[in-house]
Write a protein that holds these residues in place. Structure first.
Motif, PDB file in Angstrom:
ATOM      1  N   LEU A 132       4.632  12.048  -3.466  1.00 30.25           N
ATOM      2  CA  LEU A 132       4.312  12.966  -2.372  1.00 30.25           C
ATOM      3  C   LEU A 132       3.157  12.368  -1.582  1.00 30.25           C
ATOM      4  CD1 LEU A 132       4.160  15.797  -0.913  1.00 30.25           C
ATOM      5  CD2 LEU A 132       2.602  16.475  -2.722  1.00 30.25           C
ATOM      6  N   VAL A 133       3.339  12.232  -0.271  1.00 32.85           N
ATOM      7  CA  VAL A 133       2.235  11.819   0.593  1.00 32.85           C
ATOM      8  C   VAL A 133       1.815  13.019   1.439  1.00 32.85           C
ATOM      9  CG1 VAL A 133       1.484  10.308   2.468  1.00 32.85           C
ATOM     10  CG2 VAL A 133       2.932   9.388   0.653  1.00 32.85           C
ATOM     11  N   ALA A 193       0.581  10.749  16.670  1.00 33.68           N
ATOM     12  CA  ALA A 193      -0.088  10.579  15.378  1.00 33.68           C
ATOM     13  C   ALA A 193       0.804  11.100  14.242  1.00 33.68           C
ATOM     14  CB  ALA A 193      -1.422  11.317  15.383  1.00 33.68           C
ATOM     15  N   PHE A 194       1.452  12.230  14.482  1.00 37.18           N
ATOM     16  CA  PHE A 194       2.358  12.825  13.487  1.00 37.18           C
ATOM     17  C   PHE A 194       3.467  11.832  13.133  1.00 37.18           C
ATOM     18  CE2 PHE A 194       5.820  15.445  12.002  1.00 37.18           C
ATOM     19  CZ  PHE A 194       5.228  16.504  11.340  1.00 37.18           C
ATOM     20  N   VAL A 195       4.076  11.238  14.167  1.00 34.58           N
ATOM     21  CA  VAL A 195       5.180  10.293  13.941  1.00 34.58           C
ATOM     22  C   VAL A 195       4.680   9.034  13.232  1.00 34.58           C
ATOM     23  CG1 VAL A 195       6.875   8.816  15.094  1.00 34.58           C
ATOM     24  CG2 VAL A 195       6.564  11.183  15.834  1.00 34.58           C
ATOM     25  N   ALA A 248       4.441   5.697   8.340  1.00 30.68           N
ATOM     26  CA  ALA A 248       3.627   5.077   7.286  1.00 30.68           C
ATOM     27  C   ALA A 248       3.960   5.665   5.923  1.00 30.68           C
ATOM     28  CB  ALA A 248       2.146   5.275   7.606  1.00 30.68           C
ATOM     29  N   SER A 249       4.169   6.976   5.854  1.00 31.29           N
ATOM     30  CA  SER A 249       4.476   7.625   4.578  1.00 31.29           C
ATOM     31  C   SER A 249       5.790   7.104   4.000  1.00 31.29           C
ATOM     32  CB  SER A 249       4.565   9.142   4.762  1.00 31.29           C
ATOM     33  OG  SER A 249       3.317   9.680   5.147  1.00 31.29           O
ATOM     34  N   LEU A 250       6.794   6.936   4.868  1.00 29.49           N
ATOM     35  CA  LEU A 250       8.074   6.411   4.392  1.00 29.49           C
ATOM     36  C   LEU A 250       7.909   4.989   3.879  1.00 29.49           C
ATOM     37  CD1 LEU A 250      10.494   7.856   7.101  1.00 29.49           C
ATOM     38  CD2 LEU A 250      10.242   8.603   4.724  1.00 29.49           C
ATOM     39  N   ILE A 309       8.614  12.946  -0.561  1.00 37.17           N
ATOM     40  CA  ILE A 309       8.258  14.175   0.149  1.00 37.17           C
ATOM     41  C   ILE A 309       6.994  13.899   0.952  1.00 37.17           C
ATOM     42  CG2 ILE A 309       7.583  16.614  -0.052  1.00 37.17           C
ATOM     43  CD1 ILE A 309       9.059  16.770  -2.678  1.00 37.17           C
ATOM     44  N   ILE A 310       6.964  14.395   2.194  1.00 38.05           N
ATOM     45  CA  ILE A 310       5.784  14.271   3.054  1.00 38.05           C
ATOM     46  C   ILE A 310       5.326  15.677   3.424  1.00 38.05           C
ATOM     47  CG2 ILE A 310       4.868  13.371   5.235  1.00 38.05           C
ATOM     48  CD1 ILE A 310       7.332  11.383   5.186  1.00 38.05           C
ATOM     49  N   VAL A 311       4.052  15.943   3.190  1.00 40.19           N
ATOM     50  CA  VAL A 311       3.453  17.205   3.637  1.00 40.19           C
ATOM     51  C   VAL A 311       2.476  16.892   4.760  1.00 40.19           C
ATOM     52  CG1 VAL A 311       1.828  19.055   3.011  1.00 40.19           C
ATOM     53  CG2 VAL A 311       3.719  18.470   1.473  1.00 40.19           C
TER      54      VAL A 311
END
Ligand code: GDP
Ligand code: MG
Length: 127
Positions: free
Chosen positions: A3-4, A70-72, A77-79, A85-87
């Motif tokens: 989870l990131v 920034a969200f994208v 980066a999280s992927l 899972i990304i929160v």
């Protein structure tokens, strides 16, 4: 399953340490919890205080590009970090870290691909 927890930030030095400290290190159903901030050209010490508070990953946008960009960048980066899972949460300590477990429960239970927390703006006069 990793989870990131990603936190878009624009000049958030004041509250970011509290926010990061509130994110649980262990959450039932996931193997690892990592934190990521996306710094959007902050002119304060956002990055330094995040590092001092033990953030795991920092994405720095050289120029201010706004929350959507920034969200994208955070999702990307999280992927790359291998997130299952990304929160996404706010830097301003608006949400309880302990609620992340409830938030992701429908994903872990295979009942949802995406979960959106409801701030109940209709019931809060501030909004
Ligand atoms: N990267 C980036 N983050 C932003 C920007 N505007 C707001 N944020 C972040 O987005 C999150 C939500 O902002 P916030 O002011 O708490 O919004 P509110 O809860 O709707 O009032 C916080 O972590 C902010 O630092 C922006 O332009 N760029
Ligand atoms: Mg907020």
């Amino acid at each position: 399953m990793k989870l990131v927890v990603q936190i878009p930030c624009w000049n958030e030095q004041a509250m970011l340490p509290l926010t990061l400290a509130d994110i649980p290190h262990r959450i039932a159903g996931v193997d690892e919890v990592e934190t990521l901030i996306i710094d959007d050209g902050s002119t304060d010490r956002t990055v330094e205080v995040a590092q001092a508070a033990g953030v795991n990953h920092v994405v720095r946008l050289r120029q201010h590009r706004g929350l959507a960009a920034a969200f994208v960048a955070g999702l990307d980066a999280s992927l790359r970090l291998g997130a299952g899972i990304i929160v996404n949460t706010d830097a301003d300590n608006q949400y309880r870290g302990s609620d992340i477990e409830r938030l992701i429960h429908p994903i872990l239970a295979d009942q949802a691909d995406m979960v959106v927390g409801d701030r109940q703006t209709d019931n809060v006069s501030h909004f």
